[in-house]
Design a protein around this motif. Sequence first.
Motif: not given
Length: 259
Positions: A48, A51, A57-61, A165, A174
């Motif tokens: 990554p 980090t 942390t979030r999942r991002t698109s 993140k 996002d």
Amino acid sequence: MSSRARALALCTALVLGLVVTAILAPLPYSVAYPGMTANVLGDDKGKPVITVTGAGTRRTSGQLRMTSIVATGPEASVHLPDIAKAWFRTDEAVMPREAVYPVGDSTEEIAEHNAEQMEHSQDTATAAALDQLGKSSKGIKVKLSLADVGGPSAGLMFALGIVDKLDGDGAGHDLTGGRTIAGTGTITAGGKVGAVGGVPLKTQAAHRDGASVFLVPRKECAEAQAELPKGMRLIPVTTLDGAVDALKALRAGGKLPSC
């Protein structure tokens, strides 16, 4: 042969000699090209790029892509024909060598300097992002990993990646809005965005790698517009707060700053 003819022949030979010398003589310039880009929200060589420890942390698109240029090295010889060719191409730029390589005369010295600049850029990006979010660096540690890239110009995109993140837009979305967004700019710990150079080449690199929006330091708006790829939207920024607000407005369809 008359004295006049001999004088003319001598002058012609001297002119030809000067022309040949000008063509063959190395000049104090570098030729630059669009470089690599990297999504700071993703991975680089299996690791990554960002980090975070000590906070969720979030999942991002979408993507936030830092951009770069490559240039002929400090030990390379650049001649008049190389410069003439570059002037007529949009994917090449002639830059004073000291502007590209302000420190050192060897590849090793420059690589060491660029690595130091990148490390400093990562530290200030982390400080700026945490400050923007009102979070303390005491409990949160951020590690940034991006191989084969040096210099300070990825600071803005690193900072935006950290913000996305950790918090996104603060309302569960996002920052990217699912888009591929690229940009460039140095960053201070206080969140001020600085100019970097080579912006027209970076917009081309961003366009090549799928970006449709480019965040540019406001002072470099005119330079960015000069060779802007078709379909690329410029968003000028001066601070990290302004960049975050602009991306929120972009996602929501609101009013955006323009060059």
